[in-house]
Scaffold this motif. Structure first.
Motif, mmCIF file in Angstrom:
data_model
loop_
_atom_site.group_PDB
_atom_site.id
_atom_site.type_symbol
_atom_site.label_atom_id
_atom_site.label_comp_id
_atom_site.label_asym_id
_atom_site.label_seq_id
_atom_site.Cartn_x
_atom_site.Cartn_y
_atom_site.Cartn_z
ATOM 1 N N LYS A 17 0.802 -1.226 0.000
ATOM 2 C CA LYS A 17 0.000 0.000 0.000
ATOM 3 C C LYS A 17 0.835 1.275 0.000
ATOM 4 C CE LYS A 17 -3.881 -2.121 -0.016
ATOM 5 N NZ LYS A 17 -4.740 -2.049 -1.219
ATOM 6 N N PHE A 18 2.057 1.217 0.540
ATOM 7 C CA PHE A 18 2.789 2.465 0.760
ATOM 8 C C PHE A 18 4.129 2.552 0.032
ATOM 9 C CE2 PHE A 18 -0.116 2.217 4.371
ATOM 10 C CZ PHE A 18 -0.705 3.469 4.272
ATOM 11 N N PHE A 19 4.460 1.513 -0.754
ATOM 12 C CA PHE A 19 5.717 1.560 -1.496
ATOM 13 C C PHE A 19 5.505 1.132 -2.939
ATOM 14 C CE2 PHE A 19 7.010 1.186 2.918
ATOM 15 C CZ PHE A 19 8.017 2.129 3.008
ATOM 16 N N GLU A 20 6.388 1.625 -3.794
ATOM 17 C CA GLU A 20 6.341 1.283 -5.220
ATOM 18 C C GLU A 20 6.642 -0.203 -5.394
ATOM 19 O OE1 GLU A 20 7.306 0.668 -9.184
ATOM 20 O OE2 GLU A 20 8.980 0.819 -7.784
ATOM 21 N N GLN A 21 5.910 -0.881 -6.269
ATOM 22 C CA GLN A 21 5.892 -2.340 -6.287
ATOM 23 C C GLN A 21 6.716 -3.012 -7.392
ATOM 24 O OE1 GLN A 21 4.452 -4.692 -4.016
ATOM 25 N NE2 GLN A 21 4.745 -2.768 -2.922
ATOM 26 N N SER A 22 7.600 -2.258 -8.045
ATOM 27 C CA SER A 22 8.387 -2.909 -9.101
ATOM 28 C C SER A 22 9.373 -3.918 -8.514
ATOM 29 C CB SER A 22 9.136 -1.859 -9.940
ATOM 30 O OG SER A 22 9.992 -1.092 -9.111
ATOM 31 N N HIS A 23 9.738 -3.728 -7.231
ATOM 32 C CA HIS A 23 10.592 -4.694 -6.532
ATOM 33 C C HIS A 23 9.906 -5.084 -5.223
ATOM 34 C CE1 HIS A 23 13.481 -2.545 -9.163
ATOM 35 N NE2 HIS A 23 13.990 -3.758 -9.308
ATOM 36 N N PRO A 24 9.052 -6.116 -5.231
ATOM 37 C CA PRO A 24 8.264 -6.472 -4.040
ATOM 38 C C PRO A 24 9.106 -6.784 -2.803
ATOM 39 C CG PRO A 24 7.406 -7.598 -5.974
ATOM 40 C CD PRO A 24 8.695 -6.940 -6.390
ATOM 41 N N VAL A 25 10.262 -7.470 -2.997
ATOM 42 C CA VAL A 25 11.111 -7.804 -1.844
ATOM 43 C C VAL A 25 11.664 -6.519 -1.225
ATOM 44 C CG1 VAL A 25 13.232 -8.936 -1.082
ATOM 45 C CG2 VAL A 25 11.708 -10.097 -2.692
ATOM 46 N N ALA A 26 12.082 -5.578 -2.098
ATOM 47 C CA ALA A 26 12.589 -4.297 -1.593
ATOM 48 C C ALA A 26 11.495 -3.536 -0.857
ATOM 49 C CB ALA A 26 13.127 -3.455 -2.751
#
Length: 442
Positions: free
Chosen positions: A40-49
């Motif tokens: 919900k609160f972070f950009e999702q191009s790198h899910p682990v990050a």
């Protein structure tokens, strides 16, 4: 001191514990929902990050806790125990509830993460002032010979706070369904905090100031500067010893409870609802161990119980977590054994944590007790223990090895055990109802 132990001290324990449970619920609801918050609160191009960023935010709340202990400890020793932890409870409730109102990354971009960070800092600051107040408040109401037992009841409150957070998440997920929960109903557990804190404030408003603090105030023996007396005096040596004990205790606490939850979700790939059921059941069954080991410390001493927990944890974590991995394979979960393993892990928590409140209260004089208890507790738990979720998760993400992930949870308690064998005193026979002179250099 010509003061009497109040007859209603059991009511005091219940009231302090209820507030503490709610405060820890607020703090841990963030960690329990880390996977959802990362989406919900972070950009999702790198899910682990994104997940590690959320865990880092979770960890930041721990790192700020000593500052809260420093600020609110001063207030607790100058203004009083009761009003200080009323302020911390109110701040925590407002900070947690507000997380349920933040627009997501999709709506306002990176600003969402910054607001989340700010509210997490409020949570950490307020928790930094809560524990020292609660443990000092309870300790200053109960008899010397059973302080471990009665403070052990208060020590159950962080564990029960996790249980309440998991129960609210399970209830919300079950009622709304996973799809609606992931869309918007994840906000409900945060918003519930407004109601819970209102109840806790009402309960705590009924309490009086502690008799020991009232006596110190009446006799004009209050410290003018708690910071100076606690940290720029001979007392700093005792703060250092307490910090060593609490770093070992903190790492065992978070390794046995919080990383068990992360382990099921990240390593064994158990779905969030099932992992919440397993950990929640184990926590409920093992919670009485905190009271039992608090009582045992009244009988045989604080030191052997606390250090025994550190030693057992360091020796057995690796085989226990390997075993947990074998019985929690997706589609083939042995629920009784998984719950039993986490029960063992939480019993270690009972050993290190059940007696530690009594140890801290006995280790420091009343005039600077709030400050002296709060700061080492939140350095040990906030920095030492609070790093466990991030360090173990990052190590596992980088290596895929349980062994590497467990280096920190094993080495830290082992080192603290060795140091504490030589440095930690036994405090069981110290009476906090007797006047204690300010410490001088030795």
């Amino acid at each position: 001191m010509a003061i009497q132990i109040p007859s209603d001290f059991r009511r005091v324990i219940i009231a302090a514990s209820v507030g503490n449970i709610i405060e820890w619920y607020d703090f841990y609801i963030f960690g329990s929902l880390a996977a959802v918050l990362s989406v919900k609160f972070f950009e999702q191009s790198h899910p682990v990050a994104a997940l590690l960023s959320t865990i880092a935010l979770f960890t930041a709340g721990f790192l700020i806790r000593p500052l809260g202990a420093f600020l609110f400890g001063w207030m607790g020793d100058r203004v009083g125990r009761k009003y200080t932890f009323l302020i911390t409870l109110t701040g925590m409730g407002l900070g947690t509830g507000a997380i349920g109102l933040i627009p997501t990354y999709e709506s306002i971009g990176l600003t969402a993460a910054f607001i989340l960070f700010g509210l997490r800092m409020v949570q950490g600051l307020c928790l930094g002032g809560e524990y020292g107040g609660a443990i000092t408040y309870v300790a200053e109401h109960v008899p010397d010979e059973s302080r471990g037992y009665y403070t052990g009841w208060l020590q159950t409150s962080p564990t029960l706070g996790i249980v309440v957070s998991l129960a609210v998440i399970i209830a919300t997920r079950s009622y709304f369904g996973n799809q609606v929960f992931d869309q918007w109903a994840w906000r409900v557990p945060f918003l519930v905090s407004f109601l819970l804190v209102a109840i806790a404030i009402y309960i705590r408003l009924q309490l009086q100031e502690t008799p020991i603090f009232q006596e110190i105030k009446a006799k004009g023996q209050m410290t003018r500067n708690p910071w100076k007396e606690a940290f720029i005096s001979a007392n700093i040596k005792y703060v250092g010893i307490a910090t060593i004990v609490l770093i070992g205790q903190g790492v065992v606490w978070y390794s046995g409870q919080f990383w068990a939850l992360y382990f099921l979700q990240q390593v064994s790939k158990v779905d969030p609802l099932t992992s919440a059921y397993i950990v929640g059941a184990a926590l409920l069954i093992a919670t009485p161990s905190l009271i039992f080991f608090g009582w045992l410390s009244d009988v045989i001493g604080r030191k052997p119980v606390i250090l025994g927990g550190m030693l057992l944890a360091a020796i057995t974590y690796y085989p226990l977590y390997l075993w947990l991995g074998t019985v929690t394979q997706p589609g083939n979960i042995n629920y009784p054994i998984a719950i039993f393993i986490i029960f063992i892990l939480v019993c270690y928590v009972g050993m290190v944590y059940g007696p530690v409140g009594a140890f801290l209260a006995e280790f420091f004089p009343g005039r600077i007790r709030y400050t002296s208890v709060s700061v080492p507790y939140h350095i040990g738990n906030g920095w030492g223990g609070g790093l466990v979720p991030f360090v173990t998760s990052a190590a596992f993400a980088a290596t895929g090895s349980i062994g590497y992930a467990l280096i920190y949870p094993i080495v830290v308690p082992a080192v603290c055990f060795v140091l504490a064998v030589f440095l930690m005193p036994e405090t069981r026979k110290i009476s906090i109802w007797q006047p204690i002179e300010p410490r001088t250099a030795s």
